[in-house]
Scaffold this motif. Structure first.
Motif, mmCIF file in Angstrom:
data_model
loop_
_atom_site.group_PDB
_atom_site.id
_atom_site.type_symbol
_atom_site.label_atom_id
_atom_site.label_comp_id
_atom_site.label_asym_id
_atom_site.label_seq_id
_atom_site.Cartn_x
_atom_site.Cartn_y
_atom_site.Cartn_z
ATOM 1 N N VAL A 62 -8.844 11.412 -6.523
ATOM 2 C CA VAL A 62 -7.946 10.292 -6.785
ATOM 3 C C VAL A 62 -6.589 10.539 -6.123
ATOM 4 N N LYS A 63 -6.128 11.781 -6.127
ATOM 5 C CA LYS A 63 -4.843 12.084 -5.490
ATOM 6 C C LYS A 63 -4.910 11.870 -3.981
ATOM 7 N N MET A 64 -6.058 12.100 -3.383
ATOM 8 C CA MET A 64 -6.193 11.790 -1.955
ATOM 9 C C MET A 64 -6.250 10.282 -1.731
ATOM 10 N N VAL A 78 -8.102 3.262 2.241
ATOM 11 C CA VAL A 78 -8.064 2.304 1.141
ATOM 12 C C VAL A 78 -7.469 1.018 1.700
ATOM 13 N N ALA A 79 -8.241 -0.063 1.674
ATOM 14 C CA ALA A 79 -7.813 -1.340 2.247
ATOM 15 C C ALA A 79 -7.397 -1.166 3.715
ATOM 16 N N GLY A 80 -8.124 -0.295 4.420
ATOM 17 C CA GLY A 80 -7.840 -0.054 5.824
ATOM 18 C C GLY A 80 -6.645 0.835 6.088
ATOM 19 N N ILE A 81 -6.054 1.405 5.040
ATOM 20 C CA ILE A 81 -4.851 2.227 5.158
ATOM 21 C C ILE A 81 -5.198 3.688 4.914
ATOM 22 N N ASP A 82 -4.633 4.573 5.713
ATOM 23 C CA ASP A 82 -4.741 6.009 5.478
ATOM 24 C C ASP A 82 -3.695 6.380 4.428
ATOM 25 N N PRO A 83 -4.110 6.702 3.197
ATOM 26 C CA PRO A 83 -3.151 6.912 2.110
ATOM 27 C C PRO A 83 -2.104 7.982 2.388
ATOM 28 N N SER A 84 -2.496 9.091 3.012
ATOM 29 C CA SER A 84 -1.555 10.195 3.221
ATOM 30 C C SER A 84 -0.530 9.889 4.305
ATOM 31 N N ARG A 85 -0.855 8.962 5.215
ATOM 32 C CA ARG A 85 0.059 8.632 6.310
ATOM 33 C C ARG A 85 0.926 7.413 6.012
ATOM 34 N N GLU A 86 0.436 6.522 5.165
ATOM 35 C CA GLU A 86 1.178 5.304 4.857
ATOM 36 C C GLU A 86 1.235 5.093 3.345
ATOM 37 N N ARG A 87 1.746 6.110 2.667
ATOM 38 C CA ARG A 87 1.735 6.104 1.205
ATOM 39 C C ARG A 87 2.561 4.961 0.626
#
Length: 322
Positions: A62-64, A78-87
Motif C-alpha cells: 500500500v505504501k508503494m 495508479v490511474a496511469g501515474i507512477d506514485p513514487s515519481r508524482e506523489r
C-alpha cells in the motif's frame, strides 16, 4: 463502470537492507524481501480484499501504491501515474485510511479537520457540502463534529477518518482495518456506506482487514499475500476451499442433548444445552439451520467465522508450491 485497470503491479519487488547482530561487536547486513515479484491488476470500480498475516507485505504494498515507498524493482501505476515519481499529483486522486494512524488534526474539532481537508484538496464548496452531509448522515457523525479528535474513541475516529478520506471524491480508496474498534451496528453502517460509495461513484477500494466478515460483505475478489508473494487471487469461496476452512455454528437448545446428527455439520463440543457445530466455510448456514430447527428444540444460535490467519495458514500449508 468500466473494466479499465486502475491499479497495476508488474513484477514488483521491495527489498530492505537490515543489520543484524553477528556477535558482540559485529553486525551483518541482510536483505529482507517485503514484496517479492508481485503482479496484479485492479479494474476501475472494483472492491478487492488484500489480506495476509502480519508481516506479509500488505502495508509495504500500500505504501508503494501511495508513493510513500519506491519499489526496488518492477513497475507500479495508479490511474496511469507512477506514485513514487508524482506523489503530489496522485494524492488528489486517492484516499487513505491507515488503521491506527489518523490523518485528522489531533487537537482540532472534527469539523475543522474537514475544513482543512477541503482547502488542501481544493474541493469546490458545493461538492464539499454535499459530500460532508452524506458522510455525516451515513456514518453517524453529527454529534461528533465539534469534538476534538483526541477525545474521540477509536471507533468514532475511524469513522471520522473514513469521511475525511472521501471528502475529495477520490478515485481510489485504500482502507486498513476500517471497522476496527467498532460495535456491530457501527460496523454495519460503515460497510453500507462503503458499498454505497462504490456503487454510486465507482470508487475503487483496496481493503486490508483481519475481519473476514468485512471481506465477505464487501468484496467479490480477494488477494492473499504471504512472505511477500501473492499466493491467491480469486473469489472468497475458492480461498475457503483451498484452505479447507470451517465456520462454527454455536447453538442453544432448550435442554441438554447428545451430540447432534445432521448432514453437513459435526458436533465438536457440548456444554449442557449448548453445542458447537463445525461446517465448511464455503457452505451456506441457512439450510443447516433449517435442518437443525426441524429436528431439534432450537432456542438460539450464532455463527462464528474462521480467522483469516487460520484460513491463510491452512492454505499455505497445503499449497507450498504456490
Amino acid at each position: 463502470m468500466g473494466t479499465q485497470a486502475l491499479i497495476r503491479f508488474e513484477d514488483v519487488e521491495k527489498v530492505f537492507q537490515v543489520r543484524r547482530k553477528a556477535g558482540r561487536l559485529r553486525r551483518e547486513r541482510h536483505e529482507v524481501r517485503a514484496v517479492d515479484g508481485i503482479s496484479f491488476e485492479v479494474p476501475r470500480g472494483e472492491m478487492v480484499g488484500y489480506i495476509g498475516p502480519n508481516g506479509a507485505g500488505k502495508s509495504t504494498s500500500v505504501k508503494m501504491l501511495t508513493g510513500i515507498l519506491m519499489p526496488s524493482a518492477g513497475r507500479v501505476t495508479v490511474a496511469g501515474i507512477d506514485p513514487s515519481r508524482e506523489r503530489l499529483r496522485l494524492a488528489r486522486r486517492i484516499g487513505v485510511v491507515f488503521g491506527q494512524r489518523t490523518t485528522l488534526w489531533w487537537d482540532l474539532p472534527l469539523r475543522d479537520s474537514y475544513e482543512l481537508v477541503r482547502r488542501m484538496y481544493r474541493v469546490p464548496d458545493a461538492r464539499y457540502r454535499a459530500n460532508l452531509d452524506r458522510c455525516v448522515e451515513l456514518l453517524d457523525l453529527a454529534d461528533l463534529l465539534d469534538v476534538p479528535v483526541r477525545q474521540l474513541s477509536l471507533g468514532q475516529r475511524m469513522r471520522g477518518d473514513i469521511a475525511a478520506a472521501l471528502l475529495p471524491d477520490p478515485e481510489v480508496l485504500y482502507l486498513d482495518e476500517p471497522t476496527i474498534g467498532l460495535d456491530v451496528i457501527s460496523k454495519a453502517k460503515v460497510r453500507d456506506f462503503l458499498r454505497e460509495v462504490n456503487a454510486e461513484h465507482g470508487t475503487t477500494v483496496l481493503l486490508t482487514t483481519h475481519d473476514l466478515t468485512d471481506i465477505e460483505q464487501l468484496c467479490r475478489r480477494v488477494m492473499v499475500i504471504d512472505h511477500g508473494r501473492l499466493v491467491y487471487d480469486g473469489g472468497l469461496a475458492g480461498l475457503h476451499a483451498i484452505g479447507d476452512s470451517e465456520r462454527v455454528l454455536v447453538v442453544d437448545f432448550d435442554r441438554e442433548l447428545p451430540p447432534v446428527e445432521v448432514d453437513g455439520v459435526r458436533s465438536v463440543r457440548v456444554e449442557g444445552p449448548r453445542q458447537w457445530l463445525r461446517f465448511p466455510a464455503s457452505a451456506s448456514a441457512a439450510p443447516l439451520v433449517a435442518r437443525l430447527a426441524a429436528r431439534y428444540p432450537l432456542v438460539d444460535l450464532s455463527v462464528r467465522e474462521p480467522a483469516i490467519e487460520d484460513v491463510i495458514g491452512r492454505m499455505c500449508a497445503g499449497s507450498q508450491g504456490l
